[in-house]
Motif scaffolding. Structure first.
Motif, short mmCIF file in Angstrom:
data_model
loop_
_atom_site.label_atom_id
_atom_site.label_comp_id
_atom_site.label_asym_id
_atom_site.label_seq_id
_atom_site.Cartn_x
_atom_site.Cartn_y
_atom_site.Cartn_z
N ALA A 1 -6.33 15.35 -5.15
CA ALA A 1 -6.76 13.96 -5.05
C ALA A 1 -7.05 13.38 -6.43
N MET A 2 -7.74 14.14 -7.26
CA MET A 2 -8.06 13.65 -8.60
C MET A 2 -6.80 13.52 -9.44
N ALA A 3 -5.87 14.43 -9.27
CA ALA A 3 -4.60 14.33 -9.99
C ALA A 3 -3.86 13.06 -9.59
N ALA A 4 -3.94 12.71 -8.31
CA ALA A 4 -3.29 11.48 -7.84
C ALA A 4 -3.93 10.25 -8.48
N PHE A 5 -5.25 10.24 -8.57
CA PHE A 5 -5.94 9.13 -9.23
C PHE A 5 -5.54 9.03 -10.70
N GLU A 6 -5.52 10.15 -11.38
CA GLU A 6 -5.21 10.14 -12.81
C GLU A 6 -3.77 9.70 -13.06
N ALA A 7 -2.88 10.02 -12.14
CA ALA A 7 -1.49 9.61 -12.30
C ALA A 7 -1.27 8.15 -11.96
N ALA A 8 -2.30 7.52 -11.34
CA ALA A 8 -2.17 6.14 -10.88
C ALA A 8 -3.06 5.18 -11.67
N LEU B 1 -11.02 21.94 0.67
CA LEU B 1 -12.19 21.24 0.15
C LEU B 1 -11.76 19.94 -0.52
N GLY B 2 -12.28 18.83 -0.03
CA GLY B 2 -11.98 17.54 -0.63
C GLY B 2 -10.62 16.99 -0.27
N ARG B 3 -10.01 17.47 0.81
CA ARG B 3 -8.71 16.90 1.19
C ARG B 3 -8.88 15.40 1.46
N SER B 4 -7.86 14.63 1.07
CA SER B 4 -8.03 13.17 1.02
C SER B 4 -6.73 12.46 1.35
N LEU B 5 -6.89 11.19 1.67
CA LEU B 5 -5.78 10.25 1.75
C LEU B 5 -5.99 9.25 0.63
N VAL B 6 -5.13 9.28 -0.38
CA VAL B 6 -5.25 8.39 -1.53
C VAL B 6 -4.37 7.17 -1.29
N MET B 7 -4.99 5.98 -1.35
CA MET B 7 -4.28 4.74 -1.04
C MET B 7 -4.27 3.83 -2.27
N LEU B 8 -3.08 3.59 -2.80
CA LEU B 8 -2.89 2.68 -3.92
C LEU B 8 -2.47 1.31 -3.39
N GLY B 9 -2.76 0.26 -4.16
CA GLY B 9 -2.42 -1.07 -3.69
C GLY B 9 -2.01 -2.00 -4.81
N GLU B 10 -1.07 -2.88 -4.49
CA GLU B 10 -0.64 -3.95 -5.39
C GLU B 10 -0.51 -5.23 -4.57
N HIS B 11 -0.85 -6.36 -5.17
CA HIS B 11 -0.62 -7.62 -4.50
C HIS B 11 0.88 -7.83 -4.33
N GLN C 1 0.84 -1.20 0.00
CA GLN C 1 0.00 0.00 0.00
C GLN C 1 0.87 1.25 0.00
N THR C 2 0.52 2.17 -0.90
CA THR C 2 1.20 3.47 -0.96
C THR C 2 0.17 4.56 -0.66
N THR C 3 0.42 5.34 0.38
CA THR C 3 -0.51 6.39 0.81
C THR C 3 0.05 7.76 0.46
N THR C 4 -0.80 8.57 -0.16
CA THR C 4 -0.44 9.94 -0.54
C THR C 4 -1.43 10.91 0.09
N VAL C 5 -0.93 11.99 0.61
CA VAL C 5 -1.79 13.05 1.16
C VAL C 5 -2.16 14.01 0.03
#
Length: 441
Positions: free
Chosen positions: A194-201, A220-230, A183-187
């Motif tokens: 947050a949307m830029a992080a999704f688009e880059a991932a 507004l819309g501050r988030s913790l974006v969590m990516l995952g790989e097996h 898991q990789t977490t980005t603030v």
């Protein structure tokens, strides 16, 4: 008996049947004027309740065959996703697509065409279903697939049980080397980030964000974006690598009473959101987490729906098209912040492309929020409905408990074709739920 969905709203009196064989299901289908199938009751509202005859399918829960060469599992509709994981993860297999709880049945996952954190890559549950056996109003079973009886297949995936009783299915599992997720977490300090992080991932297998729905201004819309790989075996510590498909069992918590109504208010939710955001910000970077913690964090708290009090809660989940997602999400979050009725379970995900007769996802973004059932919250939800419609969005029927037929028809023009298909096949009068009647489906 009194029956409700996971949101505990609405509560309805219903006659419940618990058949233990396909023959018993057939007798009910032929005899009852109208009925609906029900799995483990994890739809949030009234989509799996028929006041005259609700057919609980949990006793039809056999896993019938498995083909290691293809990963194909044939199982009955009452099998829980958690049971599949318990049986097959030790052998190196995991569900191709999973929602946020493992306590959903196979039939329920199919009826809702559930999606997970990997929709942008792998689509919804339909992409791993090879065929279905569905019992029609005459008690006869039809096997359908994307190639054979394709119209029934397409309308059943996402059809909320309104095309017949799902009896069994063949699904494909994915091979995995370990029981761990990298898991990789980005603030993300605001929605745009947050949307830029999704688009880059877009190449990440899994992506999801917890979102603070009470943030305002630059937050507004501050988030913790969590990516995952097996994770693969080489990612594990030596001790973990000795048993890569096992994790230590964890003690589960249980909410043993309904929380008082005053517990969830703007102050407590705002305080929780601030704490969660800053606690998450200290854990940025990549770490190994076990599969249960990554995919099903709320399953660790049994009966967590009682946190919202005895009146229950309503979830709002919409999907917005990609070209209108940012402006639509901004409008939704601004309205929630103005109302001061935030949710501490805000989830944002990126959807990929999808076609389907009545499935929920569309390419864009989906936002899911829980609100305690109060007159103030219900009024807010109606305003959120209108914002969603104005931006070309639609709603997830598996989470709906209070929408009107006017709202549904305004948000989803596919409703007319779905109604017409049900009429042509003779499904409309036989397979009915409290939700289908409320929404004129």
């Amino acid at each position: 008996m009194k029956l409700a969905g996971w949101g505990r709203y609405p509560v309805l009196e219903a006659r419940v049947h618990r058949p233990r064989s396909v023959d018993a299901v057939r007798q009910l289908v032929v005899a009852e004027p109208s009925l609906i199938a029900r799995g483990n009751g994890r739809a949030y509202g009234d989509s799996a309740i028929n006041t005259s005859a609700t057919i609980e399918m949990c006793h039809l829960n056999r896993m019938m065959s498995f083909e290691p060469a293809s990963g194909q599992l044939v199982a009955e509709a009452g099998v829980l996703l958690g049971d599949i994981i318990a049986a097959f993860l030790p052998r190196g297999w995991f569900p191709m697509v999973t929602p946020g709880t493992k306590f959903v049945t196979l039939g329920g996952a199919i009826a809702a065409d559930v999606h997970g954190k990997n929709h942008h890559r792998d689509g919804s549950f339909r992409t791993c279903v090879d065929w279905l056996d569905v019992m029609g109003p005459d008690g006869q079973t039809r096997r359908c697939s994307p190639q054979d009886d394709a119209s029934l297949f397409d309308h059943t995936l996402g059809g909320m049980g309104l095309t017949g009783i799902i009896l069994r299915a063949a699904i494909r599992l994915r091979p995995v080397e370990t029981a761990w997720i990298r898991q990789t977490t980005t603030v993300a300090p605001n929605l745009k980030a947050a949307m830029a992080a999704f688009e880059a991932a877009q190449d990440a297998t899994y992506s999801v964000a917890w979102i603070d729905c009470l943030g305002t201004g630059g937050n507004l819309g501050r988030s913790l974006v969590m990516l995952g790989e097996h994770a693969v075996r080489a990612d594990l510590a030596p001790q973990q690598a000795q048993a890569p498909l096992q994790i230590k069992s964890k003690r589960k918590l249980r909410v043993r009473m309904d929380f008082p109504a005053f517990t969830l208010n703007s102050l407590t939710v705002r305080a929780f959101n601030a704490f969660y955001y800053w606690a998450g910000a200290r854990k940025t970077g990549t770490q190994l987490v076990d599969w249960d913690s990554y995919f099903y964090p709320l399953d660790a708290i049994l009966a967590w729906n009682r946190i919202y009090g005895r009146k229950g809660f309503a979830q709002f989940q919409c999907a917005l098209p990609l070209d209108k997602s940012e402006i639509g999400l901004t409008a939704l979050l601004s309205e929630i912040a103005r109302a001061g009725s935030g949710s501490f379970l805000g989830v944002l995900k990126r959807f990929g492309t999808q076609d389907g007769a009545f499935s929920f996802p569309m390419e864009g973004y989906t936002l899911a929020l829980d609100f305690p059932v109060t007159s103030k919250s219900l009024a807010l939800l109606e305003r959120l409905d209108q914002i969603t419609i104005a931006h070309g969005g639609r709603f997830y029927l598996a989470k709906d408990s209070r929408m009107t037929s006017v709202t549904l028809s305004a948000s989803d023009p596919r409703m007319t074709d779905f109604q017409a298909y049900r009429d042509r096949e003779g499904f409309t009068n036989r397979f009915r739920s409290a939700q289908s009647e409320r929404l004129a489906l």
